[in-house]
Design a protein around this motif. Structure first.
Motif, PDB file in Angstrom:
ATOM      1  N   ALA A 226      44.933  30.511  32.902  1.00 50.30           N
ATOM      2  CA  ALA A 226      44.827  30.471  31.435  1.00 50.30           C
ATOM      3  C   ALA A 226      43.370  30.575  30.997  1.00 50.30           C
ATOM      4  CB  ALA A 226      45.463  29.193  30.907  1.00 50.30           C
ATOM      5  N   GLU A 227      42.491  29.897  31.705  1.00 47.10           N
ATOM      6  CA  GLU A 227      41.066  29.956  31.365  1.00 47.10           C
ATOM      7  C   GLU A 227      40.518  31.359  31.576  1.00 47.10           C
ATOM      8  OE1 GLU A 227      39.291  27.007  33.801  1.00 47.10           O
ATOM      9  OE2 GLU A 227      40.146  25.301  32.716  1.00 47.10           O
ATOM     10  N   ALA A 228      40.927  32.010  32.667  1.00 42.56           N
ATOM     11  CA  ALA A 228      40.456  33.370  32.928  1.00 42.56           C
ATOM     12  C   ALA A 228      40.960  34.334  31.864  1.00 42.56           C
ATOM     13  CB  ALA A 228      40.913  33.820  34.315  1.00 42.56           C
ATOM     14  N   ALA A 229      42.206  34.170  31.459  1.00 48.40           N
ATOM     15  CA  ALA A 229      42.754  35.036  30.417  1.00 48.40           C
ATOM     16  C   ALA A 229      42.039  34.813  29.096  1.00 48.40           C
ATOM     17  CB  ALA A 229      44.255  34.785  30.268  1.00 48.40           C
ATOM     18  N   ALA A 230      41.743  33.546  28.790  1.00 45.69           N
ATOM     19  CA  ALA A 230      41.031  33.244  27.540  1.00 45.69           C
ATOM     20  C   ALA A 230      39.630  33.822  27.540  1.00 45.69           C
ATOM     21  CB  ALA A 230      40.980  31.727  27.330  1.00 45.69           C
ATOM     22  N   ALA A 231      39.032  33.959  28.729  1.00 45.95           N
ATOM     23  CA  ALA A 231      37.678  34.510  28.850  1.00 45.95           C
ATOM     24  C   ALA A 231      37.717  36.025  29.058  1.00 45.95           C
ATOM     25  CB  ALA A 231      36.942  33.844  30.004  1.00 45.95           C
ATOM     26  N   TYR A 232      38.889  36.635  28.849  1.00 50.41           N
ATOM     27  CA  TYR A 232      39.068  38.090  28.993  1.00 50.41           C
ATOM     28  C   TYR A 232      38.803  38.585  30.422  1.00 50.41           C
ATOM     29  CZ  TYR A 232      38.889  37.659  23.932  1.00 50.41           C
ATOM     30  OH  TYR A 232      39.122  37.259  22.629  1.00 50.41           O
ATOM     31  N   GLU A 233      38.939  37.675  31.417  1.00 45.47           N
ATOM     32  CA  GLU A 233      38.793  38.076  32.827  1.00 45.47           C
ATOM     33  C   GLU A 233      40.195  38.399  33.375  1.00 45.47           C
ATOM     34  OE1 GLU A 233      36.880  34.693  34.561  1.00 45.47           O
ATOM     35  OE2 GLU A 233      34.879  35.310  33.881  1.00 45.47           O
ATOM     36  N   TYR A 234      40.667  39.553  32.927  1.00 44.73           N
ATOM     37  CA  TYR A 234      42.068  39.873  33.196  1.00 44.73           C
ATOM     38  C   TYR A 234      42.355  40.129  34.680  1.00 44.73           C
ATOM     39  CZ  TYR A 234      42.254  40.302  28.146  1.00 44.73           C
ATOM     40  OH  TYR A 234      42.173  40.035  26.801  1.00 44.73           O
ATOM     41  N   GLU A 235      41.403  40.704  35.395  1.00 47.42           N
ATOM     42  CA  GLU A 235      41.631  40.939  36.824  1.00 47.42           C
ATOM     43  C   GLU A 235      41.744  39.610  37.578  1.00 47.42           C
ATOM     44  OE1 GLU A 235      38.720  43.487  38.505  1.00 47.42           O
ATOM     45  OE2 GLU A 235      39.263  45.233  37.270  1.00 47.42           O
ATOM     46  N   LYS A 236      40.864  38.675  37.227  1.00 47.32           N
ATOM     47  CA  LYS A 236      40.920  37.361  37.856  1.00 47.32           C
ATOM     48  C   LYS A 236      42.228  36.650  37.485  1.00 47.32           C
ATOM     49  CE  LYS A 236      38.451  32.950  38.208  1.00 47.32           C
ATOM     50  NZ  LYS A 236      37.277  32.166  37.761  1.00 47.32           N
ATOM     51  N   ALA A 237      42.620  36.777  36.220  1.00 44.94           N
ATOM     52  CA  ALA A 237      43.860  36.142  35.776  1.00 44.94           C
ATOM     53  C   ALA A 237      45.060  36.740  36.512  1.00 44.94           C
ATOM     54  CB  ALA A 237      44.022  36.315  34.274  1.00 44.94           C
ATOM     55  N   ALA A 238      45.025  38.054  36.711  1.00 39.85           N
ATOM     56  CA  ALA A 238      46.125  38.695  37.434  1.00 39.85           C
ATOM     57  C   ALA A 238      46.163  38.233  38.884  1.00 39.85           C
ATOM     58  CB  ALA A 238      45.971  40.208  37.364  1.00 39.85           C
ATOM     59  N   ARG A 239      44.973  38.088  39.472  1.00 43.24           N
ATOM     60  CA  ARG A 239      44.919  37.607  40.858  1.00 43.24           C
ATOM     61  C   ARG A 239      45.452  36.171  40.947  1.00 43.24           C
ATOM     62  NH1 ARG A 239      40.098  38.567  41.477  1.00 43.24           N
ATOM     63  NH2 ARG A 239      39.156  36.472  41.302  1.00 43.24           N
ATOM     64  N   LEU A 240      45.055  35.337  39.979  1.00 41.28           N
ATOM     65  CA  LEU A 240      45.549  33.960  39.950  1.00 41.28           C
ATOM     66  C   LEU A 240      47.062  33.916  39.701  1.00 41.28           C
ATOM     67  CD1 LEU A 240      42.656  32.329  37.918  1.00 41.28           C
ATOM     68  CD2 LEU A 240      43.257  31.813  40.285  1.00 41.28           C
ATOM     69  N   ARG A 241      47.545  34.847  38.881  1.00 42.91           N
ATOM     70  CA  ARG A 241      48.984  34.918  38.644  1.00 42.91           C
ATOM     71  C   ARG A 241      49.724  35.215  39.944  1.00 42.91           C
ATOM     72  NH1 ARG A 241      50.307  40.250  36.058  1.00 42.91           N
ATOM     73  NH2 ARG A 241      49.919  40.752  38.254  1.00 42.91           N
ATOM     74  N   ASP A 242      49.197  36.155  40.728  1.00 39.08           N
ATOM     75  CA  ASP A 242      49.817  36.478  42.008  1.00 39.08           C
ATOM     76  C   ASP A 242      49.771  35.285  42.956  1.00 39.08           C
ATOM     77  OD1 ASP A 242      50.255  39.005  41.028  1.00 39.08           O
ATOM     78  OD2 ASP A 242      48.498  39.899  42.014  1.00 39.08           O
ATOM     79  N   GLN A 243      48.666  34.544  42.902  1.00 43.88           N
ATOM     80  CA  GLN A 243      48.568  33.362  43.760  1.00 43.88           C
ATOM     81  C   GLN A 243      49.610  32.316  43.372  1.00 43.88           C
ATOM     82  OE1 GLN A 243      44.562  31.875  43.672  1.00 43.88           O
ATOM     83  NE2 GLN A 243      43.676  33.763  44.489  1.00 43.88           N
ATOM     84  N   VAL A 244      49.785  32.116  42.079  1.00 43.79           N
ATOM     85  CA  VAL A 244      50.772  31.140  41.617  1.00 43.79           C
ATOM     86  C   VAL A 244      52.169  31.558  42.063  1.00 43.79           C
ATOM     87  CG1 VAL A 244      51.918  30.202  39.579  1.00 43.79           C
ATOM     88  CG2 VAL A 244      49.421  30.301  39.670  1.00 43.79           C
TER      89      VAL A 244
END
Length: 614
Positions: A226-244
């Motif tokens: 959520a923090e990565a998405a809020a900071a517009y770090e979409y690649e990191k957010a996608a990677r974290l989504r895959d990890q979850v």
């Protein structure tokens, strides 16, 4: 022609026909069947969509079977089966049982499948995680097995992101870290960038997660996403989504049998008017590893809660490894007291409960289905057994049905290695655990004296209260005629033992009773006579096998007696290791030396004895 076959192989034929007749009571449902040999060893495990139809395929004319299948069927002495809810469950259970028992005739099974494990090498200074197919070393911590191998690899990669343990197979001291360190997938213990204490703490956290505390880590990764998405770090957010998603996949624990790594026993009780059946499934690490059924005879018309309480006490006391919980289909009498007792016995708390939902309920339902199937089969068998026991009681004028019958036989070779066997049939079925063997103390070519000694020792121990010789029999059967049964009757009278006794002679297949010189000749088709013949033949087989075993050991020992440096203890160790002189002769010097208790000098003497210089 049928009579000729019976006379040549009565035991094999009757056993084969008995097994074949049992097929009618096998349910037409999915499940797993287990074939065993005469010693109770599992020789084959198979799965089936329809148990009855699949098992029937083994009971066909020999020319329709492949040679290996024909050999397996010839060694089959009994079978068990477990009813499952689906074909897939049967496949999974079959895999577990094969790995548990390693049956001899499952080598060529085509649909066997190995599922992956997650391995944590906790005995190393700096443990690592890996995905493996087999549990080999016996030291590492294993989690699984898992159905989805691809999902497991993704989840393992996600774990390394959160717990950056080393991935290299061997740990070498390096000056600079590898690439995994710079992408945050390794803490680089090889360069000393993390202490052993901090590394161990990380390992402990990983163990905590793998043992069930998933949610805290998943919540943490979701917050990062959520923090990565809020900071517009979409690649990191996608990677974290895959990890979850990977962690959730791991957390669901797609185990072979159940979704959780359960360590429990499931007990289902089925009761009738005179006896009850307790069926127990042992679940370890989420897998069904064994099944057992126990019959309990009511003594004073106890209710089901009391029977369950009695069974759990007896069952748990006999187990080396205690579960964390016991699922029951009926809450036992005095549950709290029983749990307190179990805690003392096991050293940890054991919860007894009846689940109402979830996978635990499915486990219990599996036990209940199998219990019902065994109960229905036993009910049919009891009707047949009662007919046979009633025929015996009627023929011998017994006051009650002979539920426990013991049969004795003597075997020797020209008066040497004299032994006696005692076989037991309970409710017209062989009770192998109650069998006993006697090594006669005096080497003698006197069957009467040997039989007297065996009878005396058996009832002396029984009257002392030795549990190995309890309860006393309802009928004592002797392989012999008028002389033997009169001798036994006098001995029983002298010892003050009141037990009905009879003899059965091989030639006439007639029954002899003490004080009655005229033998009783029954119709060859009489079910009671057939039962007594099976007892007689089984006692004869056991006596001969024990005599042969003693002769083999004596012959092996006598040949080793002439070798200097090979004393009684080493002889026994060599016998245990090789089993025969022929195998010793073909063994290398290194193999002889590797035998426990042997050294280089004794091994060389033995080798030279078998390989004299030309």
């Amino acid at each position: 022609m049928s009579e000729a076959v019976n006379s040549s192989k009565p035991e094999e034929l009757s056993n084969y026909e008995a097994l074949k007749s049992r097929l009618a009571s096998v349910p037409a449902q999915p499940g797993v069947y287990v074939y065993k040999d005469k010693d109770g060893r599992v020789i084959y495990v198979g799965k089936a969509k329809n148990l009855r139809n699949r098992m029937r395929s083994y009971f066909v004319p020999e020319d329709r079977l492949l040679p290996k299948v024909r050999l397996m069927v010839s060694r089959m002495a009994e079978f068990d089966y477990i009813v499952t809810s689906s074909e897939v469950e049967a496949l999974i259970l079959e895999n577990n049982l094969i790995k548990e028992y390693h049956p001899r005739y499952n080598i060529l099974m085509r649909d066997d499948k190995s599922f992956p494990y997650l391995k944590l090498s906790i005995t190393e200074d700096f443990p690592r995680i890996a995905v493996v197919r087999e549990r080999k070393d016996g030291k590492s911590k294993y989690f699984g097995p898992y159905v989805d191998a691809g999902g497991l690899k993704e989840a393992a990669a996600a774990l390394r992101d959160v717990f950056p343990l080393r991935s290299c197979r061997t740990l070498h001291q390096n000056r600079r870290p590898c690439l995994n360190y710079y992408i945050n997938k390794c803490s680089s213990p090889c360069t000393g960038r993390i202490s052993a204490e901090d590394y161990r703490q990380m390992v402990d956290s990983l163990l905590t997660f793998l043992e069930g505390d998933y949610q805290s880590l998943i919540d943490s990764k979701q917050r990062e996403m959520a923090e990565a998405a809020a900071a517009y770090e979409y690649e990191k957010a996608a990677r974290l989504r895959d990890q979850v998603e990977g962690l959730r996949s791991l957390a669901t624990r797609q185990f072979i049998v159940f979704e959780q790594r359960y360590n429990l026993d499931a007990v289902a009780l089925v009761s009738g008017d005179k006896e009850s059946l307790a069926f127990a499934l042992r679940i370890r690490e989420g897998k069904v590893v064994a099944q057992e059924s126990f019959w309990l005879k009511k003594a004073m018309d106890e209710d089901e809660a009391a029977i369950m309480e009695f069974f759990l006490r007896q069952y748990c006391a006999s187990q080396d490894e205690q579960p964390q919980e016991i699922l029951v289909n009926l809450v036992p009498e005095g549950k709290s007291l029983l749990e307190s007792w179990l805690k003392e016995q096991a050293g940890h708390s054991i919860r007894i409960h009846r689940p109402s939902r979830g996978d635990r309920k499915k486990v219990l339902e599996l036990a209940e289905r199998s219990a019902r199937a065994v109960w229905e089969e036993r009910t049919r068998e009891n009707l047949e057994s009662r007919k046979a026991l009633s025929a015996v009681a009627e023929a011998l004028n017994l006051e009650a049905l002979p539920e426990r019958i013991e049969c004795f036989d003597v075997s020797h070779l020209a008066g040497r290695d004299t032994v006696a066997s005692m076989v037991v049939f309970t409710n017209a079925r062989a009770d192998n655990k109650a069998y006993r063997r006697f090594k006669i103390t005096q080497e003698q070519n006197d069957d009467f004296a040997s039989l007297q000694e065996a009878i005396r020792r058996r009832f002396t121990e029984g009257m002392k209260g030795n549990p190995a010789f309890l309860p006393l029999p309802d009928l004592l059967l002797i392989d012999g005629g008028y002389g033997q049964i009169n001798l036994v009757a006098r001995q029983l009278e002298e010892m003050g033992v009141e037990v009905a006794a009879a003899g059965i002679a091989k030639k006439q297949e007639a029954l002899f009773r003490a004080g009655q010189p005229v033998p009783l000749v029954l119709d060859r088709r009489n079910e009671g006579l057939k039962l007594l013949q099976r007892l007689r033949d089984e006692a004869h087989r056991c006596a001969i096998e024990y005599n042969r075993l003693r002769r083999t050991k004596r012959g092996l020992s006598s040949e080793l007696d002439s070798i200097s440096g090979i004393g009684p203890k080493r002889k026994q160790q060599l016998i245990t290791q090789f089993g025969s002189v022929k195998k010793m002769k073909t063994a290398s010097l290194e193999e002889l030396q590797a035998t426990p208790g042997m050294n280089r000098t004794s091994a060389q003497k033995l080798f030279d004895f078998f390989h004299p210089a030309e």
